[in-house]
Design an enzyme around this catalytic site. Structure first.
Site, PDB file in Angstrom:
ATOM      1  N   ARG A 185       0.986  -1.239   0.060  1.00  0.00           N
ATOM      2  CA  ARG A 185      -0.170  -0.324  -0.143  1.00  0.00           C
ATOM      3  C   ARG A 185       1.145   1.488   0.251  1.00  0.00           C
ATOM      4  O   ARG A 185       1.843   1.314   0.398  1.00  0.00           O
ATOM      5  CB  ARG A 185      -0.744  -0.054   0.976  1.00  0.00           C
ATOM      6  CG  ARG A 185      -2.309  -0.645   0.763  1.00  0.00           C
ATOM      7  CD  ARG A 185      -3.049  -1.285   2.316  1.00  0.00           C
ATOM      8  NE  ARG A 185      -2.650  -1.270   3.243  1.00  0.00           N
ATOM      9  CZ  ARG A 185      -2.215  -0.797   4.361  1.00  0.00           C
ATOM     10  NH1 ARG A 185      -1.844   0.406   4.329  1.00  0.00           N
ATOM     11  NH2 ARG A 185      -1.350  -2.362   4.894  1.00  0.00           N
ATOM     12  N   LYS A 330      -8.764  -1.932   1.849  1.00  0.00           N
ATOM     13  CA  LYS A 330      -8.597  -1.398   2.710  1.00  0.00           C
ATOM     14  C   LYS A 330      -8.693  -0.303   2.994  1.00  0.00           C
ATOM     15  O   LYS A 330      -8.949   0.811   3.655  1.00  0.00           O
ATOM     16  CB  LYS A 330      -6.912  -0.940   3.382  1.00  0.00           C
ATOM     17  CG  LYS A 330      -5.829  -2.384   3.848  1.00  0.00           C
ATOM     18  CD  LYS A 330      -6.748  -2.914   4.901  1.00  0.00           C
ATOM     19  CE  LYS A 330      -6.547  -3.530   6.079  1.00  0.00           C
ATOM     20  NZ  LYS A 330      -5.596  -4.953   5.835  1.00  0.00           N
ATOM     21  N   HIS A 349      -8.726  -3.692  12.759  1.00  0.00           N
ATOM     22  CA  HIS A 349      -8.407  -4.424  12.188  1.00  0.00           C
ATOM     23  C   HIS A 349      -7.860  -5.789  13.038  1.00  0.00           C
ATOM     24  O   HIS A 349      -6.309  -6.194  13.223  1.00  0.00           O
ATOM     25  CB  HIS A 349      -6.816  -3.348  12.105  1.00  0.00           C
ATOM     26  CG  HIS A 349      -5.824  -4.118  10.484  1.00  0.00           C
ATOM     27  ND1 HIS A 349      -4.743  -3.754  11.395  1.00  0.00           N
ATOM     28  CD2 HIS A 349      -6.108  -4.592   9.849  1.00  0.00           C
ATOM     29  CE1 HIS A 349      -4.040  -4.551  10.099  1.00  0.00           C
ATOM     30  NE2 HIS A 349      -5.472  -5.046   9.527  1.00  0.00           N
ATOM     31  N   SER A 367       0.790  -5.476  10.291  1.00  0.00           N
ATOM     32  CA  SER A 367       0.753  -5.972   9.850  1.00  0.00           C
ATOM     33  C   SER A 367       2.246  -7.224   9.602  1.00  0.00           C
ATOM     34  O   SER A 367       2.888  -6.795  10.107  1.00  0.00           O
ATOM     35  CB  SER A 367       0.994  -5.520   8.067  1.00  0.00           C
ATOM     36  OG  SER A 367       0.687  -6.611   6.792  1.00  0.00           O
ATOM     37  N   LYS A 371      -2.148 -11.973  12.555  1.00  0.00           N
ATOM     38  CA  LYS A 371      -3.920 -12.391  12.123  1.00  0.00           C
ATOM     39  C   LYS A 371      -4.120 -13.075  11.167  1.00  0.00           C
ATOM     40  O   LYS A 371      -4.884 -14.395  12.093  1.00  0.00           O
ATOM     41  CB  LYS A 371      -3.778 -10.653  11.690  1.00  0.00           C
ATOM     42  CG  LYS A 371      -4.051  -9.470  12.894  1.00  0.00           C
ATOM     43  CD  LYS A 371      -4.659  -8.474  12.546  1.00  0.00           C
ATOM     44  CE  LYS A 371      -4.779  -8.227  10.790  1.00  0.00           C
ATOM     45  NZ  LYS A 371      -3.033  -8.041  10.873  1.00  0.00           N
ATOM     46  N   THR A 372      -3.554 -13.343  10.079  1.00  0.00           N
ATOM     47  CA  THR A 372      -4.011 -14.373   9.389  1.00  0.00           C
ATOM     48  C   THR A 372      -4.098 -16.233   9.727  1.00  0.00           C
ATOM     49  O   THR A 372      -4.694 -16.548   9.813  1.00  0.00           O
ATOM     50  CB  THR A 372      -3.906 -14.194   7.733  1.00  0.00           C
ATOM     51  OG1 THR A 372      -4.756 -13.191   7.555  1.00  0.00           O
ATOM     52  CG2 THR A 372      -4.410 -15.211   6.874  1.00  0.00           C
ATOM     53  N   ASP A 386      -9.097 -10.175   9.003  1.00  0.00           N
ATOM     54  CA  ASP A 386      -8.332  -9.174   8.781  1.00  0.00           C
ATOM     55  C   ASP A 386      -9.599  -7.916   9.483  1.00  0.00           C
ATOM     56  O   ASP A 386      -9.421  -6.851   9.723  1.00  0.00           O
ATOM     57  CB  ASP A 386      -7.716  -8.718   7.019  1.00  0.00           C
ATOM     58  CG  ASP A 386      -7.342  -7.782   7.822  1.00  0.00           C
ATOM     59  OD1 ASP A 386      -6.055  -7.161   8.316  1.00  0.00           O
ATOM     60  OD2 ASP A 386      -7.250  -6.296   6.896  1.00  0.00           O
ATOM     61  N   ARG A 451       1.269 -12.826  -1.708  1.00  0.00           N
ATOM     62  CA  ARG A 451       0.167 -12.815  -1.223  1.00  0.00           C
ATOM     63  C   ARG A 451      -0.641 -13.024  -1.672  1.00  0.00           C
ATOM     64  O   ARG A 451      -0.591 -13.073  -2.749  1.00  0.00           O
ATOM     65  CB  ARG A 451      -1.079 -11.192  -0.842  1.00  0.00           C
ATOM     66  CG  ARG A 451      -0.273 -10.287   0.143  1.00  0.00           C
ATOM     67  CD  ARG A 451      -0.802 -10.193   1.618  1.00  0.00           C
ATOM     68  NE  ARG A 451       0.079  -8.868   2.182  1.00  0.00           N
ATOM     69  CZ  ARG A 451      -0.173  -8.884   3.462  1.00  0.00           C
ATOM     70  NH1 ARG A 451      -1.295  -9.560   3.889  1.00  0.00           N
ATOM     71  NH2 ARG A 451       0.115  -7.800   4.162  1.00  0.00           N
TER      72      ARG A 451
HETATM   73  N1  LIG Z   1       5.165 -17.514  15.645  1.00  0.00           N
HETATM   74  C1  LIG Z   1       4.331 -17.116  15.016  1.00  0.00           C
HETATM   75  N2  LIG Z   1       3.666 -16.417  15.088  1.00  0.00           N
HETATM   76  C2  LIG Z   1       2.844 -16.181  14.475  1.00  0.00           C
HETATM   77  N3  LIG Z   1       2.874 -15.889  13.020  1.00  0.00           N
HETATM   78  C3  LIG Z   1       4.616 -15.984  12.741  1.00  0.00           C
HETATM   79  C4  LIG Z   1       5.281 -16.489  13.685  1.00  0.00           C
HETATM   80  N4  LIG Z   1       6.299 -17.514  13.457  1.00  0.00           N
HETATM   81  C5  LIG Z   1       6.351 -16.846  12.203  1.00  0.00           C
HETATM   82  N5  LIG Z   1       5.287 -16.398  11.579  1.00  0.00           N
HETATM   83  C6  LIG Z   1       5.019 -15.837  10.100  1.00  0.00           C
HETATM   84  O1  LIG Z   1       4.525 -14.303  10.304  1.00  0.00           O
HETATM   85  C7  LIG Z   1       3.965 -13.840   9.442  1.00  0.00           C
HETATM   86  C8  LIG Z   1       2.623 -13.700  10.079  1.00  0.00           C
HETATM   87  O2  LIG Z   1       1.816 -12.948   9.051  1.00  0.00           O
HETATM   88  P1  LIG Z   1       0.179 -12.559   8.709  1.00  0.00           P
HETATM   89  O3  LIG Z   1      -0.787 -12.854   7.493  1.00  0.00           O
HETATM   90  O4  LIG Z   1      -0.459 -13.854  10.009  1.00  0.00           O
HETATM   91  O5  LIG Z   1       0.262 -11.409   8.987  1.00  0.00           O
HETATM   92  P2  LIG Z   1      -1.747 -10.472   9.656  1.00  0.00           P
HETATM   93  O6  LIG Z   1      -1.534 -10.025  10.469  1.00  0.00           O
HETATM   94  O7  LIG Z   1      -2.207 -10.786   9.272  1.00  0.00           O
HETATM   95  O8  LIG Z   1      -1.011  -9.477   9.253  1.00  0.00           O
HETATM   96  P3  LIG Z   1      -1.697  -8.316   7.252  1.00  0.00           P
HETATM   97  O9  LIG Z   1      -2.951  -7.162   8.099  1.00  0.00           O
HETATM   98  O10 LIG Z   1      -1.188  -7.462   6.526  1.00  0.00           O
HETATM   99  O11 LIG Z   1      -2.828  -9.363   6.516  1.00  0.00           O
HETATM  100  C9  LIG Z   1       3.368 -15.616   8.676  1.00  0.00           C
HETATM  101  O12 LIG Z   1       4.559 -15.355   7.476  1.00  0.00           O
HETATM  102  C10 LIG Z   1       3.412 -16.281   9.729  1.00  0.00           C
HETATM  103  O13 LIG Z   1       4.334 -18.136   9.260  1.00  0.00           O
HETATM  104  O1  LIG Z   2      -3.707  -4.207   3.895  1.00  0.00           O
HETATM  105  C1  LIG Z   2      -3.134  -4.965   2.178  1.00  0.00           C
HETATM  106  O2  LIG Z   2      -2.040  -4.411   1.801  1.00  0.00           O
HETATM  107  C2  LIG Z   2      -2.644  -5.806   3.808  1.00  0.00           C
HETATM  108  C3  LIG Z   2      -2.553  -6.169   5.049  1.00  0.00           C
HETATM  109  O3  LIG Z   2      -3.877  -6.373   5.280  1.00  0.00           O
HETATM  110  C4  LIG Z   2      -2.064  -4.784   5.877  1.00  0.00           C
HETATM  111  O4  LIG Z   2      -1.615  -4.647   5.349  1.00  0.00           O
HETATM  112  O5  LIG Z   2      -2.931  -4.577   7.181  1.00  0.00           O
HETATM  113 CA   LIG Z   3      -3.843 -10.667   7.027  1.00  0.00          CA
HETATM  114 MN   LIG Z   4      -4.334  -6.437   7.419  1.00  0.00          MN
END
Ligand SMILES: Nc1ncnc2c1ncn2[C@@H]1O[C@H](COP(=O)(O)OP(=O)(O)OP(=O)(O)O)[C@@H](O)[C@H]1O
Ligand SMILES: O=C([O-])CC(=O)C(=O)O
Ligand SMILES: [Ca+2]
Ligand SMILES: [Mn+2]
Length: 667
Positions: A185, A330, A349, A367, A371-372, A386, A451
């Site tokens: 972004r 977003k 979020h 990010s 979360k995911t 998310d 992604r």
């Molecule tokens: N102990 C841990 N706990 C959680 N995630 C971990 C850990 N160790 C490594 N990871 C890695 O960290 C990343 C967490 O990313 P995730 O997609 O869950 O982020 P998000 O909070 O959903 O962000 P976004 O809002 O950008 O989507 C993944 O690639 C996961 O494999």
């Molecule tokens: O918005 C995006 O590009 C990915 C995401 O979920 C974040 O950054 O929170």
């Molecule tokens: Ca996510």
């Molecule tokens: Mn997000």
């Protein structure tokens, strides 16, 4: 106290600037907002390429020499029958034409349903002018634009593969795409129209994500986007919903130039049934995604060739100069962050899942904090990964899909996400073998922010409809690359608010040469880039809801242990999962705790399946002095970040404010 300061528009879906929309008043605004005041965001893309050809060459790994090489164009895709839409078309075409009407020409474009290559089979539907007689004397008024309305994934695959360079089917059936020069972004290029209403309602100034633009400039960009879209042979139109709570659902229309964008939104928004689509009517909000085309840098308020513009009064968003699809997702989230609090609904979020017994957990975090990854749990129902709403009746997902980070994705560690990458899924910016089309998830050649966007039902235990009862646990995720926060601590309400408003994480700056120091990021409400109102408004609502429901707050460090980035290592995902399991099962609530110095966090003496020595961070550090120094450094960063919030009262009597201030680090 929730929603205090908002207008009494609860329950009414209108945007309050409707009058401004018709009159298009000129508004005087202060100029020259400093972009350094913008909230910090950690998704700034790292560009590994200088030209389009270089970008395309990064995407494919050379196969072994014995493998027959192919040219880039995909074969075997049927080009004989053009896409057709399931909906009866005349009203739809009228509606889309009205959406695409130029503001200066005052008439919608002439539209035809279907792909231009199969146009002979499709009846031309003449579109009547939307309002005043046409003043259009340019050639653009003479041409037709083909509308590809709510195509199916298969149709969108064909469109992408035929017409969009960089589109390929991977070995598991996903559609690999490139998002172009932008692979994340662009928060510094986000603009929000400041009019009488939004000036009073939104959060502006230091730390705010809302950088102002005026109505006139918005219209200039809108016209640029609409003219660009109308100049194309065809545009994609998605009519979809946001929010699984039927009473608070909004209708969105996305007009875009790329099949990639259409498939991304097909996956990420809620997909209407054919009947719902038939009766879709007028959208509540429209996105014009002309991301392939830049904005004009000589336009007032523009500081680059990228512009992502939100106009709440007009219910419109314009995208110029970035093809990163996450901007659409977003951008709409930002709109929900404005609309929902007006209805006393808290937008979050966060990820969200539910146990077999109906216990709901929220996962907040910036990010990349998990979360995911952590809401996708084989033993629990996935409500969403998310974006959620918390209303009087419980939680609901805003979206119809998930958007998972793919870097270093491994089947054993994240089986459900791995298996979701199949036909229908959009895979952005990954590198794959030229011949086998097997994806190399470790490859960061294009970007680290690779992604996958897939419909939520691709996760086997997703909960459809994506709604649930009130949360029992509120889990704040921080990926602490300093390695000083405990892997798990229990928070009281004031601490939960303190950490929610702080919105801390610290990541390492990608793989940039020489960058060893973790960079602390504070992003209010764990998503300052998307909120519209002052953070304390959301915090007050969260406090009220948590208190009313007796929810417990937790802080989970998914980052480093045994030292900062460089000397320690990231906490094993398997351990974090055990910690999360113990929260869900209730066993952690009844554990024995001790309090840490400085941050005053309650840490458990034991968690099943996790080595006890890592629970107290200092134990895992060899260099105890370095630990103390790093802890103090982080505490100082928290303190100075929180200074901007100290003057804002939370709670009717302001009592909560004092408690929240006291819940921060003490040293
Ligand atoms: N102990 C841990 N706990 C959680 N995630 C971990 C850990 N160790 C490594 N990871 C890695 O960290 C990343 C967490 O990313 P995730 O997609 O869950 O982020 P998000 O909070 O959903 O962000 P976004 O809002 O950008 O989507 C993944 O690639 C996961 O494999
Ligand atoms: O918005 C995006 O590009 C990915 C995401 O979920 C974040 O950054 O929170
Ligand atoms: Ca996510
Ligand atoms: Mn997000």
């Amino acid at each position: 106290m929730a929603g205090k300061g908002n207008e009494n528009t609860g329950g009414d879906f209108s945007f309050s600037a409707a009058a401004a929309r018709d009159a298009l008043p000129r508004i005087t605004t202060e100029k020259g907002g400093k972009s350094t005041d913008v909230c910090h965001d950690d998704t700034a893309p790292r560009v590994n390429f200088q030209t389009i050809d270089e970008l395309h060459s990064l995407q494919k790994k050379r196969s072994a020499p014995t493998t027959p090489l192919r040219d880039g164009s995909a074969s075997g895709v049927s080009g004989t029958s053009g896409p057709t839409t399931p909906v009866s078309s005349e009203t739809m075409l009228q509606s889309v034409s009205a959406s695409l009407a130029s503001l200066t020409r005052e008439t919608g474009p002439k539209l035809i349903r279907g792909d231009p290559t199969s146009a002979a089979k499709v009846a031309h539907v003449p579109v009547t002018p939307t309002s005043l007689p046409t003043a259009d004397v340019s050639d653009s008024g003479l041409k037709f634009t083909h509308i590809l309305h709510n195509l199916s994934p298969a149709e969108l695959y064909e469109q992408a593969i035929k017409y969009e360079k960089g589109s390929f089917v991977t070995s598991t059936g996903a559609l690999a795409t490139l998002s172009g020069a932008k692979t994340g972004r662009s928060p510094k290029d986000k603009r929000v129209v400041k009019d009488e209403t939004t000036e009073a309602e939104l959060w502006w100034g230091k730390g705010s994500p809302n950088i102002e633009m005026d109505e006139q400039t918005f219209l200039v960009n809108r016209e640029r986007a609409v003219d660009y879209l109308n100049s194309l042979d065809k545009v994609f139109v998605n009519d979809q919903y946001l929010n699984w709570d039927p009473e608070n659902r909004i209708k969105v229309r996305i007009v875009s130039a790329r099949a990639y964008h259409s498939l991304f939104m097909h996956n990420m928004c809620i997909r209407p049934t054919p009947e719902e689509l038939e009766n879709f009517g007028t959208p509540d909000f429209t996105i014009y995604n002309a991301g392939k085309f830049p904005c004009n840098r000589f336009t007032h308020y523009m500081t680059s060739s990228t512009s992502v513009d939100i106009n709440l009064g007009r219910r419109e968003m314009v995208i110029l100069g970035t093809q990163y699809a996450g901007e659409m997702k977003k951008g709409l989230f930002g709109v929900m962050h404005y609309l929902m609090p007006k209805r006393k609904i808290l937008s979050l979020h966060s990820g969200c899942n539910m146990g077999k017994d109906g216990d709901v957990a929220l996962f907040f975090g910036l990010s990349g904090t998990g979360k995911t990854t952590l809401s996708t749990d084989h033993n629990r129902y996935l409500i969403g990964d998310d974006e959620h709403c918390w209303s009087e009746t419980g939680v609901s997902n805003i979206e119809g899909g998930c958007y998972a980070k793919c870097i270093d994705l491994a089947r054993e560690k994240e089986p459900d996400i791995w298996n979701a990458i199949k036909f229908g899924t959009v895979l952005e910016n990954v590198v794959f073998d030229e011949h086998t089309r097997e994806v190399d998830y470790t490859d960061k050649s294009v970007t680290e922010n690779t992604r996958a966007a897939y419909p939520i039902e691709y996760i086997p235990n997703s909960k459809i409809p994506c709604v649930g009862p009130h949360p029992k646990n509120v889990i704040l995720l921080a990926c602490d690359a300093f390695g000083v926060l405990p892997p798990i601590s229990k928070l009281n309400l004031a601490q939960t608010m303190y950490h929610f408003i702080s919105g801390y994480t610290a990541l390492v700056a990608g793989t940039e040469e020489g960058v060893k120091e973790p960079r602390a990021t504070f992003s209010a409400c764990f998503g300052a880039a998307f909120i519209m109102l002052h953070p304390t408004k959301y915090a007050a609502m969260l406090a009220e809801k948590m208190q009313a429901q007796g929810a417990t707050g937790w802080l989970v460090n998914t980052g480093w242990s045994g030292g900062s980035y460089g000397s320690g290592s990231r906490i094993k995902l398997a351990y974090t999962r055990k910690i999360i399991d113990a929260i869900h099962s209730g066993s952690l609530l009844n554990a024995t705790y001790r309090k840490t110095d400085i941050f005053g966090l309650e840490i458990p003496n034991e968690v099943e399946g996790v080595p006890s020595e890592i629970l107290e961070p200092i134990n895992a550090w060899e260099d105890k002095m370095a630990y103390e120094d790093t802890l103090l450094k982080l505490a100082g960063l928290f303190k100075s970040n929180f200074e901007t919030f100290t003057s804002h009262k939370i709670g009717d009597d302001g009592k909560l404010t004092e408690e929240i201030l006291a819940a921060g680090p003490n040293f």
